[in-house]
Design a protein around this motif. Structure first.
Motif, PDB file in Angstrom:
ATOM      1  N   LEU A  88       5.591   7.333 105.296  1.00  0.00           N
ATOM      2  CA  LEU A  88       6.909   6.957 105.798  1.00  0.00           C
ATOM      3  C   LEU A  88       7.218   7.761 107.047  1.00  0.00           C
ATOM      4  O   LEU A  88       7.992   7.373 107.883  1.00  0.00           O
ATOM      5  N   GLU A  89       6.594   8.915 107.162  1.00  0.00           N
ATOM      6  CA  GLU A  89       6.755   9.737 108.357  1.00  0.00           C
ATOM      7  C   GLU A  89       5.373  10.167 108.823  1.00  0.00           C
ATOM      8  O   GLU A  89       4.437  10.184 108.046  1.00  0.00           O
ATOM      9  N   ILE A  90       5.300  10.562 110.102  1.00  0.00           N
ATOM     10  CA  ILE A  90       4.024  11.028 110.605  1.00  0.00           C
ATOM     11  C   ILE A  90       3.636  12.344 109.920  1.00  0.00           C
ATOM     12  O   ILE A  90       4.486  13.134 109.530  1.00  0.00           O
ATOM     13  N   GLY A  91       2.339  12.548 109.782  1.00  0.00           N
ATOM     14  CA  GLY A  91       1.850  13.808 109.239  1.00  0.00           C
ATOM     15  C   GLY A  91       2.104  13.989 107.756  1.00  0.00           C
ATOM     16  O   GLY A  91       1.915  15.067 107.207  1.00  0.00           O
ATOM     17  N   GLN A  92       2.557  12.934 107.095  1.00  0.00           N
ATOM     18  CA  GLN A  92       2.881  13.042 105.678  1.00  0.00           C
ATOM     19  C   GLN A  92       1.626  12.868 104.829  1.00  0.00           C
ATOM     20  O   GLN A  92       0.875  11.925 105.038  1.00  0.00           O
ATOM     21  N   ASN A  93       1.402  13.784 103.874  1.00  0.00           N
ATOM     22  CA  ASN A  93       0.325  13.570 102.924  1.00  0.00           C
ATOM     23  C   ASN A  93       0.765  12.548 101.888  1.00  0.00           C
ATOM     24  O   ASN A  93       1.956  12.315 101.713  1.00  0.00           O
ATOM     25  N   GLN A  94      -0.205  11.975 101.171  1.00  0.00           N
ATOM     26  CA  GLN A  94       0.165  11.042 100.103  1.00  0.00           C
ATOM     27  C   GLN A  94       0.737  11.788  98.912  1.00  0.00           C
ATOM     28  O   GLN A  94       1.442  11.243  98.102  1.00  0.00           O
ATOM     29  N   GLN A  95       0.368  13.060  98.807  1.00  0.00           N
ATOM     30  CA  GLN A  95       0.940  13.910  97.767  1.00  0.00           C
ATOM     31  C   GLN A  95       1.586  15.091  98.481  1.00  0.00           C
ATOM     32  O   GLN A  95       0.938  15.749  99.283  1.00  0.00           O
ATOM     33  N   PHE A  96       2.863  15.315  98.238  1.00  0.00           N
ATOM     34  CA  PHE A  96       3.499  16.468  98.863  1.00  0.00           C
ATOM     35  C   PHE A  96       4.571  17.050  97.967  1.00  0.00           C
ATOM     36  O   PHE A  96       5.063  16.391  97.054  1.00  0.00           O
ATOM     37  N   HIS A  97       4.889  18.329  98.220  1.00  0.00           N
ATOM     38  CA  HIS A  97       5.776  19.063  97.330  1.00  0.00           C
ATOM     39  C   HIS A  97       7.201  19.017  97.848  1.00  0.00           C
ATOM     40  O   HIS A  97       7.465  19.384  98.983  1.00  0.00           O
ATOM     41  N   GLN A  98       8.088  18.568  96.986  1.00  0.00           N
ATOM     42  CA  GLN A  98       9.507  18.561  97.348  1.00  0.00           C
ATOM     43  C   GLN A  98      10.252  19.595  96.529  1.00  0.00           C
ATOM     44  O   GLN A  98       9.996  19.758  95.331  1.00  0.00           O
ATOM     45  N   ILE A  99      11.196  20.281  97.184  1.00  0.00           N
ATOM     46  CA  ILE A  99      12.112  21.120  96.436  1.00  0.00           C
ATOM     47  C   ILE A  99      13.512  20.670  96.822  1.00  0.00           C
ATOM     48  O   ILE A  99      13.831  20.542  98.004  1.00  0.00           O
ATOM     49  N   GLY A 100      14.314  20.364  95.810  1.00  0.00           N
ATOM     50  CA  GLY A 100      15.608  19.782  96.127  1.00  0.00           C
ATOM     51  C   GLY A 100      16.642  20.015  95.045  1.00  0.00           C
ATOM     52  O   GLY A 100      16.339  20.574  93.982  1.00  0.00           O
ATOM     53  N   VAL A 101      17.867  19.601  95.321  1.00  0.00           N
ATOM     54  CA  VAL A 101      18.961  19.753  94.355  1.00  0.00           C
ATOM     55  C   VAL A 101      19.746  18.451  94.245  1.00  0.00           C
ATOM     56  O   VAL A 101      19.735  17.633  95.161  1.00  0.00           O
ATOM     57  N   GLU A 102      20.406  18.296  93.099  1.00  0.00           N
ATOM     58  CA  GLU A 102      21.343  17.184  92.910  1.00  0.00           C
ATOM     59  C   GLU A 102      22.616  17.759  92.303  1.00  0.00           C
ATOM     60  O   GLU A 102      22.556  18.537  91.352  1.00  0.00           O
ATOM     61  N   LEU A 103      23.738  17.361  92.877  1.00  0.00           N
ATOM     62  CA  LEU A 103      25.046  17.738  92.334  1.00  0.00           C
ATOM     63  C   LEU A 103      25.710  16.450  91.872  1.00  0.00           C
ATOM     64  O   LEU A 103      26.069  15.597  92.692  1.00  0.00           O
TER      65      LEU A 103
END
Lengths: 208, 248
Positions: free
Chosen positions: B105-120
């Protein structure tokens, strides 16, 4: 310093004129024939000279912050870039052409062989606009030759004056789009270096 | 391409993850762990179109269609609407895990990548927006980045624009609009997903965004309980690349 990718070829001299108009001291197109990279005399901008289709690639990946590319290259390449300005030079049309009298728009039929450099645009035109299946042949140059030698029935190609078509006994059957040169920006650099990029774009907008 | 991570890099990743998770815990967010893959039908209703088309899907041994998670937010919305349905909230979760997307979806993106995020979940309007924006800024600062920027816009306002103008904005085609962009117009908002605040985080050295987030008040209802929701996700690899670029 902003890095700007420019197209080698017919857009280059006009593009350099634009930068001279906004006060950058850049050499004329004839004087940079072998250089792939140079800066203006006051070291405000760095320029890269690349193949036309590579301009949006340099910009998309952020190797260049800005670029000048034809709309034809942008439509065909479908790169994720931001289009800032229509620079109004480099006018040309992407057209469907055939040997004189061979086809009209309403007699284009399924199974035709279509020679083109513009596979994406041709596919979109025949599939989505005309809804007919055709056989596409990718060529890299001298596309006008294809119908003469029986390689294809139809071509999809850029024309500026139409002179080359005429000389080869071809005529325009339909127009797909009109193209002019565009100032494009990397999507993230447009944000992170917004002030610099906008200031230059505003000056260019006034100059064209 | 996906790659093996070797010792010096693994250490750097662990250190930055540790810093960020400490920060999120102190801010009152609790870690949630969701499955790497699950039944497609359980998740699909909440997946935006661009994630559906890029997700890896396969059939398990019983012939049930499964999905390798392309996103963790959708899973958290599912949990909030099902197992946590009776809890009124607000709910504060953070996650840290790999997601999988077949297409870039973006340049340089691996097919597997690590996300760290939050939801409120369960805090509507500006109060929730401000908490999340502040937290995103703290993540950037804690990571050790300099000159970071957070730019924001509003998906709701864009949604209300005339169709022609909205489409040109979605394509980032200002030549068609005939005018130069305002800074907020340069953000590429997914209008199917975000309903209000949308923001992106970046540094001048890098040609891609490090993280993004915003308000998506329509997601939780899909899984059975309406809750206002706002959050963000950072791409760990991109944070590390940005840090490396700034050290040069």
């Amino acid at each position: 310093m902003l890095t700007i990718a420019l197209s080698k070829g017919y857009l280059l001299s006009e593009a350099l004129k634009v930068f001279r108009k906004v006060g950058l001291r850049v050499p004329a197109a004839d004087d940079i024939s072998r250089k792939l990279e140079f800066t203006d005399a006051d070291k405000k901008c760095r320029f890269l000279i690349v193949r036309p289709a590579d301009v949006p690639v340099y910009v998309e990946y952020g190797a260049a912050d800005l670029g000048i590319a034809g709309k034809d290259v942008l439509v065909e390449g479908r790169h994720k870039i931001t289009e800032l300005l229509d620079l109004k030079f480099g006018y040309c049309r992407l057209v469907v052409a055939t040997l004189k009298g061979a086809y009209r728009k309403d007699t284009l039929r399924a199974g035709l062989r279509v020679a083109t450099k513009f596979l994406n645009s041709a596919t979109e035109y025949f599939q989505e606009k005309l809804d007919i299946d055709v056989e596409l042949i990718k060529l890299y140059g001298s596309v006008e030759l294809a119908p003469l030698d029986g390689l294809s029935d139809v071509i999809v190609d850029l024309v500026a004056t139409g002179k080359t078509l005429q000389e080869n006994g071809l005529e325009v059957v339909d127009e797909i789009y009109i193209s002019t040169a565009r100032l494009i920006a990397n999507r993230v650099k447009a944000k992170s270096r917004y002030k610099e990029i906008l200031a230059l774009a505003q000056r260019i907008k006034k100059a064209v | 391409m996906n790659k093996d991570l070797l010792p010096p890099e693994v250490t750097a990743r662990r250190e930055i993850l540790q810093k960020i998770t400490n920060l999120l815990e102190r801010a009152g967010y609790a870690e949630i762990v969701t499955p790497t893959f699950e039944e497609y039908d359980r998740l699909s209703a909440g997946l935006p179109e661009h994630l559906k088309t890029t997700a890896y899907r396969f059939f398990d041994h019983r012939g049930t269609q499964m999905i390798l998670r392309p996103d963790i937010t959708t899973q958290i919305a599912r949990v909030a609407g099902t197992r946590l349905r009776e809890q009124n909230g607000p709910l504060r979760f953070y996650y840290s895990g790999d997601v999988y997307r077949a297409a870039q979806l973006e340049i340089g993106q691996n097919q597997q990548f690590h996300q760290i995020g939050v939801e409120l979940l369960g805090v509507s309007g500006a109060r929730g927006d401000q908490e999340i924006l502040k937290l995103a800024e703290n993540v950037l600062r804690t990571s050790g980045l300099k000159n970071y920027r957070i730019e924001q816009t509003n998906a709701g306002q864009i949604q209300r624009l005339p169709a022609k103008q909205r489409k040109a904005l979605q394509r980032q085609d200002f030549a068609a609009l005939g005018r130069l962009p305002r800074l907020s117009e340069l953000l590429s908002v997914d209008l199917d997903y975000y309903t209000g605040l949308y923001f992106e985080c970046f540094v001048p050295e890098m040609g891609y965004i490090l993280g993004s987030g915003g308000r998506y008040d329509n997601l939780c209802a899909v899984f059975g309980r309406q809750r206002p929701a706002v959050g963000f996700a950072f791409n760990l690899d991109k944070l590390l690349l940005a840090l490396a670029a700034q050290k040069e």
